[in-house]
Design a protein around this motif. Structure first.
Motif, short mmCIF file in Angstrom:
data_model
loop_
_atom_site.label_atom_id
_atom_site.label_comp_id
_atom_site.label_asym_id
_atom_site.label_seq_id
_atom_site.Cartn_x
_atom_site.Cartn_y
_atom_site.Cartn_z
N THR A 75 37.14 63.13 -103.38
CA THR A 75 36.29 63.54 -103.07
C THR A 75 35.12 63.89 -103.96
OG1 THR A 75 38.23 65.41 -101.90
CG2 THR A 75 35.70 65.84 -102.05
N ASN A 76 35.03 64.24 -104.91
CA ASN A 76 33.57 64.10 -106.32
C ASN A 76 32.86 63.12 -106.84
OD1 ASN A 76 34.58 66.71 -106.78
ND2 ASN A 76 36.23 66.57 -108.29
N PHE A 77 34.18 62.04 -106.23
CA PHE A 77 33.02 60.22 -106.54
C PHE A 77 32.80 60.37 -105.04
CE2 PHE A 77 33.51 55.69 -105.50
CZ PHE A 77 32.64 55.74 -106.53
N MET A 78 33.33 60.35 -103.91
CA MET A 78 31.95 59.67 -102.64
C MET A 78 31.65 61.25 -102.55
SD MET A 78 33.46 57.79 -100.55
CE MET A 78 35.76 56.85 -101.18
N ARG A 79 31.26 62.21 -102.48
CA ARG A 79 30.25 63.00 -102.67
C ARG A 79 29.09 62.96 -104.00
NH1 ARG A 79 33.51 69.03 -101.39
NH2 ARG A 79 34.02 68.00 -99.52
N GLN A 80 29.42 62.19 -104.78
CA GLN A 80 28.46 62.22 -105.67
C GLN A 80 26.58 61.59 -105.08
OE1 GLN A 80 29.61 60.05 -108.80
NE2 GLN A 80 29.82 61.32 -110.40
N GLU A 81 26.46 61.69 -105.75
CA GLU A 81 24.73 61.37 -105.47
C GLU A 81 24.44 59.71 -105.71
OE1 GLU A 81 20.84 63.23 -104.92
OE2 GLU A 81 21.71 65.06 -103.34
N PHE A 82 24.06 59.02 -105.23
CA PHE A 82 24.08 57.55 -105.28
C PHE A 82 22.19 57.52 -105.64
CE2 PHE A 82 24.94 53.35 -105.97
CZ PHE A 82 24.16 52.83 -105.54
N LEU A 83 21.49 57.97 -104.65
CA LEU A 83 20.31 57.87 -104.91
C LEU A 83 20.04 59.40 -104.38
CD1 LEU A 83 19.60 54.68 -102.89
CD2 LEU A 83 19.28 55.03 -105.05
N GLY A 98 19.37 61.97 -102.22
CA GLY A 98 19.75 62.49 -101.05
C GLY A 98 20.71 61.77 -99.95
N PHE A 99 21.66 61.05 -101.54
CA PHE A 99 22.08 59.42 -100.57
C PHE A 99 23.89 59.76 -101.34
CE2 PHE A 99 18.60 57.92 -98.46
CZ PHE A 99 18.89 57.85 -97.50
N SER A 100 24.72 60.21 -100.55
CA SER A 100 25.93 60.49 -101.38
C SER A 100 26.71 58.51 -101.18
CB SER A 100 26.80 61.43 -100.88
OG SER A 100 26.89 60.87 -99.77
N VAL A 101 27.87 58.40 -101.95
CA VAL A 101 28.35 57.56 -102.13
C VAL A 101 29.10 57.05 -100.54
CG1 VAL A 101 30.38 56.16 -102.93
CG2 VAL A 101 28.80 57.15 -104.31
N GLN A 135 27.91 58.53 -97.35
CA GLN A 135 26.86 57.32 -97.05
C GLN A 135 26.82 56.87 -97.25
OE1 GLN A 135 24.36 61.01 -97.97
NE2 GLN A 135 23.99 62.63 -95.99
N LEU A 136 26.26 56.16 -98.40
CA LEU A 136 26.35 54.39 -98.18
C LEU A 136 27.89 53.84 -98.44
CD1 LEU A 136 24.41 52.16 -100.63
CD2 LEU A 136 26.20 53.25 -101.89
N LEU A 137 28.81 54.13 -98.46
CA LEU A 137 29.49 53.03 -97.58
C LEU A 137 29.93 53.56 -95.61
CD1 LEU A 137 32.41 54.15 -100.50
CD2 LEU A 137 31.13 52.14 -100.25
N LEU A 138 29.36 54.28 -95.52
CA LEU A 138 29.36 53.82 -94.22
C LEU A 138 27.71 53.81 -93.38
CD1 LEU A 138 30.00 57.61 -92.89
CD2 LEU A 138 31.76 56.04 -92.43
N GLY A 139 27.09 53.38 -94.78
CA GLY A 139 25.72 52.35 -93.95
C GLY A 139 26.02 50.98 -94.04
N PHE A 140 27.39 51.02 -95.34
CA PHE A 140 27.30 49.06 -94.88
C PHE A 140 28.75 49.08 -93.95
CE2 PHE A 140 26.97 49.18 -100.19
CZ PHE A 140 25.97 48.60 -99.73
N TRP A 141 29.24 49.70 -93.52
CA TRP A 141 30.33 49.68 -93.02
C TRP A 141 29.36 49.36 -91.54
CZ3 TRP A 141 35.13 53.11 -92.28
CH2 TRP A 141 35.96 52.51 -91.63
#
Length: 195
Positions: free
Chosen positions: A73-81, A83-86, A88-94
């Motif tokens: 959970t902590n990894f998924m909530r980390q901000e990659f950029l 305003g964008f969490s991990v 959100q990035l994965l869902l964007g790829f999906w």
């Protein structure tokens, strides 16, 4: 039914199991003769629905494993950029992958329709009943062309495309009955849904 980290992980696990079962059935068809084509189609639909809707289903009881889920959970909530969490990035790829696949499928479908339309314009048009001389056969249009390599159906206008064959009336009737069965089973719709 909610989307949560647990439901996404469960979706991944269930989808992997279903895909492995489907792969096993398709690769070893001779060993799974009792499995009807409709069962394989249903399995494909289940995989598609499960991947399309990663929600917690009624049978899923959330398992509390803090040692595993908290770090995930902590990894998924980390901000990659900013305003964008991990996640959100994965869902964007999906979503992007699904969009690209949908666009590719639509483009291929339009190409097939355009090609079939061109073939029909230059093909000899007849009907099932005319070809076999049997008035009890269903009435579907048949297009015969040297451009066609093997018998096939076009589900949109419910027509049969045949290569320029020289065969007996009985052989032609068998070929047409096979194609008519595809039309009556709506196999073209099933194929589109699977795609």
């Amino acid at each position: 039914m909610t989307v949560s980290l647990f439901s996404i992980l469960l979706t991944c696990f269930e989808s992997c199991v279903l895909i492995l079962v489907l792969d096993l059935v398709l690769k070893r068809r001779k060993q799974f003769r009792l499995i009807h084509a409709d069962a394989v189609f249903l399995l494909m639909v289940m995989i598609g629905l499960r991947l399309g809707f990663p929600v917690t289903l009624f049978y899923a009881l959330p398992v509390q494993i803090p040692a595993v889920l908290n770090p995930v959970t902590n990894f998924m909530r980390q901000e990659f950029l900013p305003g964008f969490s991990v996640i959100q990035l994965l869902l964007g790829f999906w979503i992007t992958g699904a969009g690209i696949r949908g666009f590719t499928h639509l483009r291929n479908h339009l190409y097939v329709e355009k090609t079939a339309s061109r073939i029909r314009q230059h093909a000899k048009k007849t009907s099932v009943r005319e070809l076999v001389g049997n008035s009890t056969m269903p009435e579907y249009p048949v297009y015969i062309s040297a451009s066609i390599q093997s018998p096939r159906i076009m589900g949109k206008d419910k027509s049969i495309l045949l290569p320029d064959l020289h065969c007996s009336r009985h052989q032609m009737e068998c070929i047409l009955l096979h194609e008519i069965r595809h039309l009556e089973n709506h196999d073209y719709l099933k194929k589109q849904l699977v795609e």
